[in-house]
Every structure is written in structure tokens, then in C-alpha cells.
Design an enzyme around this catalytic site. Structure first.
Site, PDB file in Angstrom:
ATOM      1  N   ASP A   1       8.035 -49.522 -36.688  1.00 22.92           N
ATOM      2  CA  ASP A   1       8.370 -49.372 -35.164  1.00 22.92           C
ATOM      3  C   ASP A   1       7.447 -48.343 -34.552  1.00 22.92           C
ATOM      4  O   ASP A   1       6.632 -48.703 -33.362  1.00 22.92           O
ATOM      5  CB  ASP A   1       9.657 -48.999 -34.795  1.00 22.92           C
TER       6      ASP A   1
ATOM      7  N   ARG B   1      19.917 -35.176 -32.740  1.00 22.40           N
ATOM      8  CA  ARG B   1      19.163 -35.831 -31.487  1.00 22.40           C
ATOM      9  C   ARG B   1      18.668 -34.349 -30.368  1.00 22.40           C
ATOM     10  O   ARG B   1      17.691 -34.563 -30.019  1.00 22.40           O
ATOM     11  CB  ARG B   1      19.683 -36.708 -30.912  1.00 22.40           C
TER      12      ARG B   1
ATOM     13  N   ASP C   1      21.563 -43.572 -29.566  1.00 23.10           N
ATOM     14  CA  ASP C   1      20.547 -42.307 -29.467  1.00 23.10           C
ATOM     15  C   ASP C   1      19.680 -42.454 -28.360  1.00 23.10           C
ATOM     16  O   ASP C   1      19.092 -41.402 -27.893  1.00 23.10           O
ATOM     17  CB  ASP C   1      19.601 -42.636 -30.794  1.00 23.10           C
TER      18      ASP C   1
ATOM     19  N   SER D   1      20.320 -50.091 -42.304  1.00 19.77           N
ATOM     20  CA  SER D   1      19.715 -49.077 -41.128  1.00 19.77           C
ATOM     21  C   SER D   1      20.345 -47.866 -41.487  1.00 19.77           C
ATOM     22  O   SER D   1      21.730 -47.569 -41.337  1.00 19.77           O
ATOM     23  CB  SER D   1      20.293 -49.635 -39.753  1.00 19.77           C
TER      24      SER D   1
END
Length: 475
Positions: free
Chosen positions: A88, A169, A198, A250
Site C-alpha cells: 500500500d 498512533r 487510525d 490484518s
């Protein structure tokens, strides 16, 4: 450099350190003296003849942008991209250049996602068209300034989740803003999808730390809808495709936890497969003999185990290893995402489970009833703020001040017993303990507590109940 002649008599040249990625001949030179190639890459045999002009054309097409020109969607000068080296983010690099005419600076944070995760990233980033790559080791900052405040607060989202991804994050976003300032970038970008939490966490941090930065979220803009689309885009733009065995799950990993989502977990009726877990041993296979750990705590912050004082990151890493071999810290839950949908996730947090249990148990000695009840109530709000990406929110900062104050006396040690997936407390002590054996004992002796006083207390405490009953019975 070595050369051959093609059947058309045109010259074909290569260096022995050059290798070829993807479905089209793309030259990526690591070094004229490098002979090893990544095992995870799709390699074109070096004996395949490629015309020299084709090589030059392909190399030029992925060269770093200088930020000149206007892209299909507008113009940005320089963008700092949160970069992992996966498919990605590798595709996002040329997409940003094509759509915003910008220079792309990649940024990777090491928050303890595993050994070898940052190896070879600079070559990958530049091969995709980035001008440079910054890699920062944030492990100590992450645990010290983000994880431990949550441990002190007792922050748990929806009864189970220990906020592993949520805490990581903001520290990454803060570092990205710092890099953006350093390189003079006018924008930041991330690879989060439009369905997850996120995207909110990153962008709220960007807003709080530098509201002047533009934020680009390709997954909310582009036409790419899946892995095959991304691979096709990479081939079209001559981007090295990081072809590895695709995990059916994931996952997100850092020093605090490892999360698993997707595949069979999307049906909450399915039991996770045994081989899915990576940080912890199956409790059934854990040692038959329990292990005891003494956790040292100072003002609500863990500082040691078994008398060994370690840095925050090293302490957590050590406890991950110890807890993992006893099957500690496995959580399977269905949570409410910030964007409204429910999501099923499985989390492994071995060291974190040990630390949160120890701090909570020590508070049973050092906090009075009213303070503990209020702290527990505010901990729910604290966890919601962290989960929702509001780390730099004034309310969260105010709650930090409260948590720091009320845990100022939560100092001491707790001994825990680890056995086949369970953590139980066997001992706790503190110089600030509010527990008095001479008062709590069934034996008389302190002179402070007179059992006869309880009668008057009960009559007054129970008066509202008694009055209501009298009213209902017309007394």
C-alpha cells in the site's frame, strides 16, 4: 558493467549488483558490489536481456520528484508519508507524485514492531520514487510517554482492550510533524483506510500539532479497491512490488501488543486458530510450573521486575517474553469502532497484562474508596479519548494531571503468579499503604475501632431505606 548484444545488434548492459522487480523490467541498483537479492522479491533473472534504453527509461520513471509541476488533483510541494514498505505505502509514493506533483519524503517509526522490519526500507522507498527516508527509533518514548501514562490511568476500552494501536498512533504522528518541519514539508499522508479508527487518530494529532499541514489520505481518494488493483498500479508505474506471502490476517504490532483482524475472525462465531498467535504460547502448552514475578512501581509507573531496574522499553520487552511463554494476555473481543461499526479483534498483550494487573493491585492498598471509584470512572473516559485519537486534547491532558496526582503514593511492589494464561496476585506492599492490620484484624487491639459504634452507623446509613419502607407500609 557487463554487456551483451541482442539479436537486433543493440547493446544490453547491466551491473552485477543490479536486479529486476515486478512484471516489467525495472532496474534497481543496490550496489555494483552487491550480489545478494531479497528473498521476498519477484526477481527477473539477470540473464534476461533488457535493452539499455528501456532500463534508463524505467529507472527515470521512478526517480525522485523535485516537487515541480501540478498533479492531477492539485499541487503540493513536499509530503511526509507514513511508510511501512508494504504494498500500500509503496504504491502511495508514486500516486502522490502523480496526483499532487510533489516530492515525497517517507517516514518510518520503530515502535517495536519486530526485528528486521526496517531493513532495506530506504532502498524500497527510493525505488518507489521517494526522495529520502527517515527512520526513527521511538520505542523508549512510546513506552515512557504514551504506554505508561495509560497504565497509570488504568485505561481499558470497553472492558478488555488495552489500547495497543491507539497509543502508538499519536507518537508516530508527532514524529511525522517533527520531520515535516525539518524538511519543510507542507503536507503529511498516511495509508489508513476510510473504514478504520487510525485515520482519525493520525489526523487529529496532525490538527493538534500543526493545523497548517495539509493531510492526504489516498484510500479516501483513489480508485484502488484492493490488493490486485494496487499491484496493477505498481506495474503500470514501474514501482518495485514487495511480493511476499500475504497474511490472511490484518495485524498491527508494537512493543505493547499484537492485534489480529480479518479472515475467519470476521465471523464472531469462529474460534481463532491456534497457529494465529505469535507473541504468546497456548495456555494449554504453557509450563506446568508457575512463575512468580515481583513488579516494582513508583507513583503508578512500573520501574522494575524482580529487583531489576530497566528502561521502560526494555522492561516491557522482558515481560513480553516472560508473559508470552505462560500464555498471558490473550483477549478476544467485539469492539465498537469510532466510525460506528462493530469489529472483532484478537489481541496479545503479555507484558502489558502483567503491568496493568500489578498497578491495579497496588492501588488497592494506596487509594481510599472515594478516590478509587472516581479514578475508575474517569479511566473509562480516558480510554475513550485515547481510543478516539484525542491524545493531545486538553481534556485528556487534564485527566493526566488528575491521574498523576492521585497515584503519587502508589509506590511499592506486587508479586504475581503466572500460570497457564492466568495472572494472580500473591503479595502487595507499599510504604503508603492505607491497610492497617491492627484495625482490620478480627482480634481486638488497636483501640481505634469500637464495634459498638457500628450500630449507630447502620441506623443512620439505613435511615432512607427504613423511611421508604415505612411509607409503603403506611407506618
Amino acid at each position: 558493467m557487463e554487456c551483451l548484444s541482442s539479436p537486433s545488434s543493440r547493446q544490453v548492459c547491466w551491473s552485477r549488483g543490479d536486479f529486476f522487480f515486478g512484471a516489467s523490467p525495472i532496474l534497481h541498483s543496490i550496489s555494483s558490489r552487491t550480489y545478494a537479492v531479497p528473498k521476498s522479491s519477484t526477481i527477473w533473472p539477470i540473464t534476461k536481456m533488457v535493452l539499455k534504453e528501456d532500463i534508463m527509461k524505467a529507472t527515470a520513471s521512478v526517480g525522485p520528484s523535485t516537487g515541480t509541476g501540478t498533479g492531477l488533483r492539485g499541487k503540493l510541494n513536499k509530503v511526509v508519508l507514513a511508510y511501512s514498505g508494504g504494498l500500500d505505502t509503496s504504491v502511495i509514493v508514486p500516486w502522490l507524485r502523480e496526483n499532487y506533483g510533489c516530492e515525497v519524503v517517507c517516514f518510518t517509526a520503530d515502535v517495536g514492531q519486530g526485528t528486521g522490519e526496517t531493513e532495506g526500507l530506504e532502498a524500497k522507498a527510493k525505488a518507489s520514487g521517494a526522495s529520502q527516508l527517515f527512520i526513527k527509533d521511538l520505542k523508549e518514548e512510546f513506552v515512557r510517554d504514551y504506554v505508561f501514562p495509560c497504565v497509570r490511568a488504568g485505561a481499558v476500552y470497553e472492558r478488555k482492550y488495552l489500547l495497543g494501536t491507539s497509543m502508538a498512533r499519536p507518537v508516530i504522528a508527532k514524529a511525522m510533524v517533527d520531520v515535516a518541519k525539518e524538511v519543510g514539508a507542507d503536507a503529511v499522508a498516511h495509508g489508513c483506510t476510510g473504514k478504520g479508527n487510525d485515520q482519525v487518530r493520525f489526523e487529529l494529532a496532525f490538527f493538534a500539532l500543526n493545523p497548517k499541514l495539509h493531510v492526504v489520505a489516498p484510500w479516501r481518494e483513489w480508485d484502488i479497491r484492493g490488493r490486485e488493483d494496487a499491484i496493477e498500479y505498481a506495474k503500470k508505474h514501474n514501482v518495485p512490488v514487495p511480493v511476499t506471502k500475504k497474511s490472511i490476517y490484518s495485524r498491527d504490532r508494537n512493543l505493547w501488543h499484537l492485534s489480529h483482524e480479518g479472515d475467519i475472525l470476521e465471523n464472531p462465531e469462529n474460534e481463532p486458530k491456534k497457529d494465529m498467535y505469535l507473541m504468546s504460547l497456548d495456555p494449554e502448552d504453557a509450563p506446568d510450573k508457575p512463575e512468580y514475578l515481583e513488579i516494582g512501581i513508583e507513583a503508578g509507573i512500573p520501574i522494575s521486575y524482580n529487583g531489576n531496574h530497566l528502561s521502560p522499553a526494555n522492561l516491557l520487552a522482558t515481560l513480553n517474553e516472560i508473559g508470552g511463554r505462560h500464555g498471558i494476555g490473550r483477549i478476544d473481543m467485539v469492539e465498537n469502532r469510532l466510525v460506528g461499526m462493530k469489529s472483532r479483534g484478537v489481541y496479545e498483550t503479555p507484558g502489558g497484562t502483567i503491568l496493568t494487573t500489578a498497578v491495579r493491585e497496588l492501588e488497592s492498598l494506596t487509594l481510599d474508596r472515594e478516590t478509587m471509584q472516581l479514578k475508575d470512572t474517569l479511566a473509562i473516559k480516558y480510554a475513550e479519548l485515547v481510543y478516539a485519537g484525542r491524545w493531545f486534547d486538553p481534556l485528556k491532558e487534564s485527566l493526566d494531571a488528575f491521574m498523576e496526582k492521585v497515584t503519587s503514593t502508589t509506590t511499592g511492589s506486587v508479586i504475581l503468579k503466572l500460570y497457564k494464561g492466568s495472572v494472580s496476585v500473591t503479595s502487595r506492599k507499599s510504604p503508603f499503604s492505607l491497610y492497617r492490620e491492627d484495625i482490620s484484624s478480627f482480634e481486638e487491639g488497636s483501640g481505634i475501632y469500637n464495634q459498638g459504634d457500628a450500630a449507630g452507623f447502620i441506623r443512620l446509613y439505613g435511615l432512607p431505606i427504613r423511611v421508604r419502607a415505612m411509607q409503603q407500609q403506611n407506618l
